[in-house]
Design a protein around this motif. Structure first.
Motif, PDB file in Angstrom:
ATOM      1  N   ARG A 111      21.564  -4.095  88.335  1.00  0.00           N
ATOM      2  CA  ARG A 111      21.663  -3.066  87.308  1.00  0.00           C
ATOM      3  C   ARG A 111      23.064  -2.474  87.312  1.00  0.00           C
ATOM      4  NH1 ARG A 111      17.371   0.918  89.263  1.00  0.00           N
ATOM      5  NH2 ARG A 111      18.192   0.087  91.217  1.00  0.00           N
ATOM      6  N   ARG A 112      23.563  -2.174  86.145  1.00  0.00           N
ATOM      7  CA  ARG A 112      24.893  -1.597  86.043  1.00  0.00           C
ATOM      8  C   ARG A 112      24.848  -0.149  86.506  1.00  0.00           C
ATOM      9  NH1 ARG A 112      27.503  -3.067  80.355  1.00  0.00           N
ATOM     10  NH2 ARG A 112      29.305  -2.269  81.491  1.00  0.00           N
ATOM     11  N   THR A 113      25.995   0.338  86.952  1.00  0.00           N
ATOM     12  CA  THR A 113      26.064   1.685  87.523  1.00  0.00           C
ATOM     13  C   THR A 113      25.562   2.764  86.567  1.00  0.00           C
ATOM     14  OG1 THR A 113      27.889   1.043  88.977  1.00  0.00           O
ATOM     15  CG2 THR A 113      27.602   3.397  88.548  1.00  0.00           C
ATOM     16  N   PRO A 114      25.921   2.772  85.267  1.00  0.00           N
ATOM     17  CA  PRO A 114      25.398   3.824  84.383  1.00  0.00           C
ATOM     18  C   PRO A 114      23.868   3.840  84.333  1.00  0.00           C
ATOM     19  CG  PRO A 114      27.249   2.730  83.340  1.00  0.00           C
ATOM     20  CD  PRO A 114      26.915   1.929  84.567  1.00  0.00           C
ATOM     21  N   GLN A 115      23.263   2.659  84.313  1.00  0.00           N
ATOM     22  CA  GLN A 115      21.802   2.605  84.288  1.00  0.00           C
ATOM     23  C   GLN A 115      21.216   3.166  85.574  1.00  0.00           C
ATOM     24  OE1 GLN A 115      20.166  -1.335  83.871  1.00  0.00           O
ATOM     25  NE2 GLN A 115      18.050  -0.618  83.920  1.00  0.00           N
ATOM     26  N   ARG A 116      21.821   2.823  86.706  1.00  0.00           N
ATOM     27  CA  ARG A 116      21.338   3.336  87.988  1.00  0.00           C
ATOM     28  C   ARG A 116      21.470   4.858  88.042  1.00  0.00           C
ATOM     29  NH1 ARG A 116      24.717   1.667  92.183  1.00  0.00           N
ATOM     30  NH2 ARG A 116      23.120   2.365  93.654  1.00  0.00           N
ATOM     31  N   ILE A 117      22.559   5.380  87.509  1.00  0.00           N
ATOM     32  CA  ILE A 117      22.761   6.831  87.493  1.00  0.00           C
ATOM     33  C   ILE A 117      21.682   7.507  86.655  1.00  0.00           C
ATOM     34  CG2 ILE A 117      24.289   8.673  86.694  1.00  0.00           C
ATOM     35  CD1 ILE A 117      26.658   6.810  87.395  1.00  0.00           C
ATOM     36  N   LEU A 118      21.405   6.951  85.476  1.00  0.00           N
ATOM     37  CA  LEU A 118      20.396   7.546  84.601  1.00  0.00           C
ATOM     38  C   LEU A 118      19.013   7.508  85.248  1.00  0.00           C
ATOM     39  CD1 LEU A 118      21.505   6.131  81.128  1.00  0.00           C
ATOM     40  CD2 LEU A 118      21.725   8.481  81.950  1.00  0.00           C
ATOM     41  N   GLU A 119      18.680   6.400  85.884  1.00  0.00           N
ATOM     42  CA  GLU A 119      17.368   6.286  86.520  1.00  0.00           C
ATOM     43  C   GLU A 119      17.231   7.270  87.682  1.00  0.00           C
ATOM     44  OE1 GLU A 119      17.086   2.199  87.568  1.00  0.00           O
ATOM     45  OE2 GLU A 119      16.680   1.519  85.516  1.00  0.00           O
ATOM     46  N   ALA A 120      18.282   7.397  88.480  1.00  0.00           N
ATOM     47  CA  ALA A 120      18.231   8.329  89.607  1.00  0.00           C
ATOM     48  C   ALA A 120      18.160   9.769  89.122  1.00  0.00           C
ATOM     49  CB  ALA A 120      19.455   8.134  90.501  1.00  0.00           C
ATOM     50  N   ALA A 121      18.938  10.092  88.098  1.00  0.00           N
ATOM     51  CA  ALA A 121      18.924  11.453  87.562  1.00  0.00           C
ATOM     52  C   ALA A 121      17.549  11.795  87.008  1.00  0.00           C
ATOM     53  CB  ALA A 121      19.985  11.595  86.475  1.00  0.00           C
ATOM     54  N   ARG A 122      16.966  10.877  86.264  1.00  0.00           N
ATOM     55  CA  ARG A 122      15.643  11.140  85.683  1.00  0.00           C
ATOM     56  C   ARG A 122      14.604  11.373  86.777  1.00  0.00           C
ATOM     57  NH1 ARG A 122      11.655   7.514  84.039  1.00  0.00           N
ATOM     58  NH2 ARG A 122      13.105   5.750  84.136  1.00  0.00           N
ATOM     59  N   ALA A 123      14.630  10.556  87.816  1.00  0.00           N
ATOM     60  CA  ALA A 123      13.660  10.712  88.900  1.00  0.00           C
ATOM     61  C   ALA A 123      13.831  12.057  89.611  1.00  0.00           C
ATOM     62  CB  ALA A 123      13.800   9.562  89.896  1.00  0.00           C
ATOM     63  N   LEU A 124      15.067  12.441  89.888  1.00  0.00           N
ATOM     64  CA  LEU A 124      15.315  13.713  90.566  1.00  0.00           C
ATOM     65  C   LEU A 124      14.985  14.899  89.664  1.00  0.00           C
ATOM     66  CD1 LEU A 124      18.660  12.812  92.361  1.00  0.00           C
ATOM     67  CD2 LEU A 124      16.478  13.312  93.483  1.00  0.00           C
ATOM     68  N   TYR A 125      15.360  14.810  88.403  1.00  0.00           N
ATOM     69  CA  TYR A 125      15.046  15.894  87.466  1.00  0.00           C
ATOM     70  C   TYR A 125      13.532  16.063  87.333  1.00  0.00           C
ATOM     71  CZ  TYR A 125      19.924  15.796  85.767  1.00  0.00           C
ATOM     72  OH  TYR A 125      21.290  15.856  85.649  1.00  0.00           O
ATOM     73  N   ASN A 126      12.821  14.945  87.237  1.00  0.00           N
ATOM     74  CA  ASN A 126      11.368  15.024  87.088  1.00  0.00           C
ATOM     75  C   ASN A 126      10.718  15.684  88.299  1.00  0.00           C
ATOM     76  OD1 ASN A 126      11.082  13.894  84.535  1.00  0.00           O
ATOM     77  ND2 ASN A 126      10.832  11.810  85.302  1.00  0.00           N
ATOM     78  N   ARG A 127      11.239  15.391  89.467  1.00  0.00           N
ATOM     79  CA  ARG A 127      10.588  15.908  90.677  1.00  0.00           C
ATOM     80  C   ARG A 127      10.991  17.348  90.993  1.00  0.00           C
ATOM     81  NH1 ARG A 127       7.312  14.368  94.479  1.00  0.00           N
ATOM     82  NH2 ARG A 127       7.426  15.270  96.567  1.00  0.00           N
ATOM     83  N   PHE A 128      12.277  17.657  90.845  1.00  0.00           N
ATOM     84  CA  PHE A 128      12.761  18.954  91.300  1.00  0.00           C
ATOM     85  C   PHE A 128      13.200  19.890  90.175  1.00  0.00           C
ATOM     86  CE2 PHE A 128      13.741  16.001  94.860  1.00  0.00           C
ATOM     87  CZ  PHE A 128      12.881  16.550  95.799  1.00  0.00           C
ATOM     88  N   GLY A 129      13.304  19.379  88.959  1.00  0.00           N
ATOM     89  CA  GLY A 129      13.783  20.191  87.851  1.00  0.00           C
ATOM     90  C   GLY A 129      15.270  19.999  87.634  1.00  0.00           C
ATOM     91  N   GLU A 130      15.676  19.836  86.384  1.00  0.00           N
ATOM     92  CA  GLU A 130      17.087  19.587  86.078  1.00  0.00           C
ATOM     93  C   GLU A 130      18.010  20.685  86.583  1.00  0.00           C
ATOM     94  OE1 GLU A 130      20.788  19.765  83.671  1.00  0.00           O
ATOM     95  OE2 GLU A 130      19.156  21.228  83.883  1.00  0.00           O
ATOM     96  N   PRO A 131      17.645  21.980  86.455  1.00  0.00           N
ATOM     97  CA  PRO A 131      18.566  23.024  86.934  1.00  0.00           C
ATOM     98  C   PRO A 131      18.809  22.990  88.438  1.00  0.00           C
ATOM     99  CG  PRO A 131      16.957  23.944  85.397  1.00  0.00           C
ATOM    100  CD  PRO A 131      16.491  22.563  85.742  1.00  0.00           C
TER     101      PRO A 131
END
Length: 247
Positions: A7-27
């Protein structure tokens, strides 16, 4: 069999961000925390997404593209089983990007462009819900007066966009567990489709009852039980998560 390309780096970043935001909240999540999760430098992340808002915009674009593909199915709906599939697809997508709705007030206060895009999204959802309801009428599975379609479509969108917040508030600790997702989804689809039950013909209502029973008593078990007062009052975000914003 050939190996899948990395997977390209931008895709990996988006997937990791989404997982962390979903679990802990974006703020509660900084770009530094996302970079650490991936084992890359903050500079590498910012090369692809200069700001946190740029990262959010990319996630929203992915969500809206997937949602538009789902909403495009609504005009073809004629029967209750097809409506179930369409509603289920929307709710599953809302689960994948649940942080967007859970943190919406905070996000809107920081991003005017997001406000406009979310308003347009809800307008498209409501139009698709109207098309779905009209399709059920045309297919003979429902009897809905034209004057009632707008109210029912709005109520359906409200449940679809609010279900995961309700489930999270009802059982914060359970809602964070991936194992609970199938139960939460099954119950949410049943609740959303339940809005249509009074308008359905007897045969269509029987079909809906079978769909709900099959979904809610599947291999994952029954829907989430409502917790007692002690669990309901537990903090929605683990204390450790609050420190992630400054990581």
């Amino acid at each position: 069999m050939a190996a899948k390309p990395p997977r390209r780096t931008p895709q990996r970043i988006l997937e990791a961000a989404r997982a962390l935001y979903n679990r802990f909240g974006e703020p509660n999540i900084s770009t530094t925390r996302i970079a650490a999760e991936l084992g890359i430098s903050p500079g590498n992340l910012h090369y692809h997404f200069a700001t946190k808002n740029a990262l959010l915009d990319a996630l929203l674009a992915d969500d809206l593209a997937a949602l538009d593909a789902v909403l495009a199915q609504a005009p073809a709906v004629r029967h209750v089983d097809e409506a179930w599939q369409c509603v289920q697809a929307q709710l599953a997508l809302a689960h994948q990007y649940r942080f967007l709705l859970r943190d919406l007030n905070e996000l809107l206060s920081r991003n005017r462009q997001l406000e406009q895009r979310v308003q347009a999204m809800m307008a498209r959802q409501t139009a698709a819900a109207r098309a779905l309801l009209e399709g059920l009428v045309h297919g003979g599975d429902a009897q809905i007066a034209p004057a009632e379609i707008d109210d029912l479509a709005t109520a359906l969108v409200l449940v679809l966009n609010g279900w995961h917040n309700f489930a999270f508030a009802r059982a914060p600790r359970l809602a964070l567990e991936a194992s609970q997702a199938p139960q939460t989804l099954a119950e949410g689809v049943g609740r959303a489709m339940g809005l249509l039950a009074p308008c359905l013909t007897p045969t269509a209502r029987d079909t809906l009852a079978r769909l709900r029973q099959a979904a809610e008593s599947g291999p994952e078990g029954p829907p989430l039980a409502t917790p007692g007062p002690a669990a309901a009052m537990a903090p929605a975000t683990p204390p450790a998560a609050r420190s992630l914003a400054t990581g």
